[in-house]
Write a protein that holds these residues in place. Structure first.
Motif, PDB file in Angstrom:
ATOM      1  N   UNK A   1       7.362  12.237  -6.485  1.00 36.30           N
ATOM      2  CA  UNK A   1       7.318  10.978  -7.204  1.00 36.30           C
ATOM      3  C   UNK A   1       8.129   9.896  -6.512  1.00 36.30           C
ATOM      4  N   UNK A   2       9.315  10.226  -6.051  1.00 37.51           N
ATOM      5  CA  UNK A   2      10.160   9.260  -5.363  1.00 37.51           C
ATOM      6  C   UNK A   2       9.513   8.802  -4.067  1.00 37.51           C
ATOM      7  N   UNK A   3       8.931   9.744  -3.314  1.00 35.60           N
ATOM      8  CA  UNK A   3       8.261   9.380  -2.073  1.00 35.60           C
ATOM      9  C   UNK A   3       7.104   8.428  -2.348  1.00 35.60           C
ATOM     10  N   UNK A   4       6.351   8.696  -3.411  1.00 32.79           N
ATOM     11  CA  UNK A   4       5.227   7.833  -3.755  1.00 32.79           C
ATOM     12  C   UNK A   4       5.700   6.417  -4.049  1.00 32.79           C
ATOM     13  N   UNK A   5       6.765   6.281  -4.821  1.00 37.56           N
ATOM     14  CA  UNK A   5       7.275   4.941  -5.134  1.00 37.56           C
ATOM     15  C   UNK A   5       7.755   4.224  -3.886  1.00 37.56           C
ATOM     16  N   UNK A   6       8.388   4.945  -2.986  1.00 37.96           N
ATOM     17  CA  UNK A   6       8.844   4.321  -1.735  1.00 37.96           C
ATOM     18  C   UNK A   6       7.654   3.843  -0.899  1.00 37.96           C
ATOM     19  N   UNK A   7       6.613   4.673  -0.809  1.00 39.59           N
ATOM     20  CA  UNK A   7       5.427   4.293  -0.042  1.00 39.59           C
ATOM     21  C   UNK A   7       4.731   3.089  -0.665  1.00 39.59           C
ATOM     22  N   UNK A   8       4.574   3.116  -1.992  1.00 36.63           N
ATOM     23  CA  UNK A   8       3.903   2.007  -2.664  1.00 36.63           C
ATOM     24  C   UNK A   8       4.730   0.727  -2.593  1.00 36.63           C
ATOM     25  N   UNK A   9       6.057   0.877  -2.626  1.00 34.43           N
ATOM     26  CA  UNK A   9       6.913  -0.305  -2.489  1.00 34.43           C
ATOM     27  C   UNK A   9       6.735  -0.935  -1.113  1.00 34.43           C
ATOM     28  N   UNK A  10       6.651  -0.098  -0.078  1.00 33.32           N
ATOM     29  CA  UNK A  10       6.422  -0.616   1.279  1.00 33.32           C
ATOM     30  C   UNK A  10       5.044  -1.274   1.379  1.00 33.32           C
ATOM     31  N   UNK A  11       4.022  -0.640   0.779  1.00 31.11           N
ATOM     32  CA  UNK A  11       2.681  -1.237   0.773  1.00 31.11           C
ATOM     33  C   UNK A  11       2.703  -2.593   0.077  1.00 31.11           C
ATOM     34  N   UNK A  12       3.384  -2.648  -1.073  1.00 26.30           N
ATOM     35  CA  UNK A  12       3.466  -3.904  -1.817  1.00 26.30           C
ATOM     36  C   UNK A  12       4.165  -4.991  -1.023  1.00 26.30           C
ATOM     37  N   UNK A  13       5.200  -4.616  -0.283  1.00 24.53           N
ATOM     38  CA  UNK A  13       5.908  -5.587   0.550  1.00 24.53           C
ATOM     39  C   UNK A  13       4.996  -6.134   1.640  1.00 24.53           C
ATOM     40  N   UNK A  14       4.258  -5.254   2.303  1.00 23.32           N
ATOM     41  CA  UNK A  14       3.342  -5.704   3.353  1.00 23.32           C
ATOM     42  C   UNK A  14       2.261  -6.623   2.785  1.00 23.32           C
ATOM     43  N   UNK A  15       1.747  -6.297   1.600  1.00 26.08           N
ATOM     44  CA  UNK A  15       0.716  -7.132   0.987  1.00 26.08           C
ATOM     45  C   UNK A  15       1.287  -8.489   0.600  1.00 26.08           C
ATOM     46  N   UNK A  16       2.498  -8.505   0.052  1.00 26.62           N
ATOM     47  CA  UNK A  16       3.138  -9.763  -0.329  1.00 26.62           C
ATOM     48  C   UNK A  16       3.384 -10.642   0.905  1.00 26.62           C
ATOM     49  N   UNK A  17       3.863 -10.031   1.988  1.00 20.92           N
ATOM     50  CA  UNK A  17       4.082 -10.787   3.225  1.00 20.92           C
ATOM     51  C   UNK A  17       2.755 -11.307   3.771  1.00 20.92           C
ATOM     52  N   UNK A  18       1.712 -10.507   3.644  1.00 22.40           N
ATOM     53  CA  UNK A  18       0.372 -10.930   4.084  1.00 22.40           C
ATOM     54  C   UNK A  18      -0.081 -12.187   3.329  1.00 22.40           C
ATOM     55  N   UNK A  19       0.099 -12.188   2.014  1.00 19.28           N
ATOM     56  CA  UNK A  19      -0.301 -13.343   1.202  1.00 19.28           C
ATOM     57  C   UNK A  19       0.529 -14.567   1.580  1.00 19.28           C
ATOM     58  N   UNK A  20       1.842 -14.376   1.752  1.00 23.74           N
ATOM     59  CA  UNK A  20       2.719 -15.486   2.132  1.00 23.74           C
ATOM     60  C   UNK A  20       2.348 -16.033   3.507  1.00 23.74           C
ATOM     61  N   UNK A  21       2.122 -15.130   4.473  1.00 20.21           N
ATOM     62  CA  UNK A  21       1.834 -15.565   5.839  1.00 20.21           C
ATOM     63  C   UNK A  21       0.483 -16.253   5.940  1.00 20.21           C
ATOM     64  N   UNK A  22      -0.468 -15.903   5.046  1.00 19.04           N
ATOM     65  CA  UNK A  22      -1.792 -16.527   5.089  1.00 19.04           C
ATOM     66  C   UNK A  22      -1.697 -18.032   4.879  1.00 19.04           C
ATOM     67  N   UNK A  23      -0.704 -18.481   4.104  1.00 15.49           N
ATOM     68  CA  UNK A  23      -0.517 -19.903   3.848  1.00 15.49           C
ATOM     69  C   UNK A  23       0.580 -20.506   4.722  1.00 15.49           C
ATOM     70  N   UNK A  24       1.704 -19.801   4.832  1.00 15.18           N
ATOM     71  CA  UNK A  24       2.867 -20.378   5.514  1.00 15.18           C
ATOM     72  C   UNK A  24       2.886 -20.106   7.012  1.00 15.18           C
ATOM     73  N   UNK A  25       2.368 -18.962   7.449  1.00 17.06           N
ATOM     74  CA  UNK A  25       2.408 -18.586   8.865  1.00 17.06           C
ATOM     75  C   UNK A  25       1.052 -18.031   9.305  1.00 17.06           C
ATOM     76  N   UNK A  26      -0.015 -18.821   9.253  1.00 15.62           N
ATOM     77  CA  UNK A  26      -1.341 -18.292   9.606  1.00 15.62           C
ATOM     78  C   UNK A  26      -1.467 -17.832  11.048  1.00 15.62           C
ATOM     79  N   UNK A  27      -0.597 -18.336  11.928  1.00 13.37           N
ATOM     80  CA  UNK A  27      -0.671 -17.925  13.335  1.00 13.37           C
ATOM     81  C   UNK A  27      -0.003 -16.568  13.579  1.00 13.37           C
ATOM     82  N   UNK A  28       0.771 -16.073  12.619  1.00 12.77           N
ATOM     83  CA  UNK A  28       1.469 -14.794  12.775  1.00 12.77           C
ATOM     84  C   UNK A  28       0.531 -13.654  12.370  1.00 12.77           C
TER      85      UNK A  28
END
Length: 226
Positions: free
Chosen positions: A1-28
């Motif tokens: 269970x702990x491993x799953x939460x850690x993996x999903x937290x990392x996935x969520x972080x990558x998705x959040x950064x993806x959404x932010x970069x799509x508007x703020x850093x499209x060249x990255x």
């Protein structure tokens, strides 16, 4: 269970950064979950590598061949992402066979679908054979992995074909990309957590002689779990 939460937290972080970069850093592009060999995809490589390693370890520990079928599948998924097997193979196939466009799909899309189907015809029967001949632990693990594999195919192949036929722009394209690539990340995380948790539960209570009891549990359906 702990491993799953850690993996999903990392996935969520990558998705959040993806959404932010799509508007703020499209060249990255390396911040995008859709970018080949970007940071999120490198994390995906690790998941498939760990899954292949866990199944190979299970095969070695139990002296059984069944888990190697799953190990081969995860290794293929790793190489497919890393080397763009179905993309480049699909393009070559479309050119060699002169495939026509169909229902809004490009010839390349049909070629990619053909390559994926060919890989499935090779790998899935081996997994089915491993499931039918495995013990209760391996069969239970294979059943759960099969559902998650179906989810991976649904978002990875189904939504990819939808995007190719629809050609969305703006926020619909961003949302579809999140559902497709983010869904693949979540499916892989669930697979890794389920596999790790199952093997940890099977091995942790077994001291000396554990390999023999685990092998009986995995490979002899007639014997009850230890």
């Amino acid at each position: 269970g702990l491993l799953l939460w850690l993996l999903l937290a990392a996935d969520g972080l990558f998705i959040a950064v993806h959404v932010w970069a799509a508007e703020a850093r499209p060249s990255h592009r390396l911040l995008s979950i859709e970018a080949d060999n970007g940071y999120p995809e490198l994390f995906q490589y690790l998941k498939f590598f760990w899954l292949a390693l866990l199944m190979a370890l299970l095969a070695w520990r139990t002296r059984a061949l069944g888990p190697l079928s799953w190990s081969g599948l995860f290794l293929y998924l790793l190489l497919d992402d890393l080397l763009r097997l179905h993309e480049d193979g699909g393009a070559a196939l479309a050119e060699a066979w002169q495939l026509p466009a169909f229902l809004g799909l490009r010839a390349k899309d049909l070629g990619e679908l053909a390559v994926t189907a060919a890989a499935a015809l090779i790998l899935l029967p081996a997994i089915a054979l491993a499931w039918s001949r495995g013990g209760p632990v391996l069969r239970s693990l294979s059943r759960r992995l099969a559902w998650l594999l179906a989810l991976l195919v649904l978002v990875g192949v189904g939504l990819d074909l939808l995007a190719s036929a629809w050609h969305p722009t703006g926020w619909p394209r961003l949302l579809l990309g999140i559902l497709e690539d983010g869904g693949e990340m979540v499916a892989a995380s669930l697979m890794l957590a389920v596999t790790f948790g199952t093997l940890q539960a099977a091995w942790s209570p077994v001291p000396a002689g554990g390999s023999a009891r685990l092998r009986a549990c995995l490979d002899n359906p007639g014997e009850p779990p230890a």
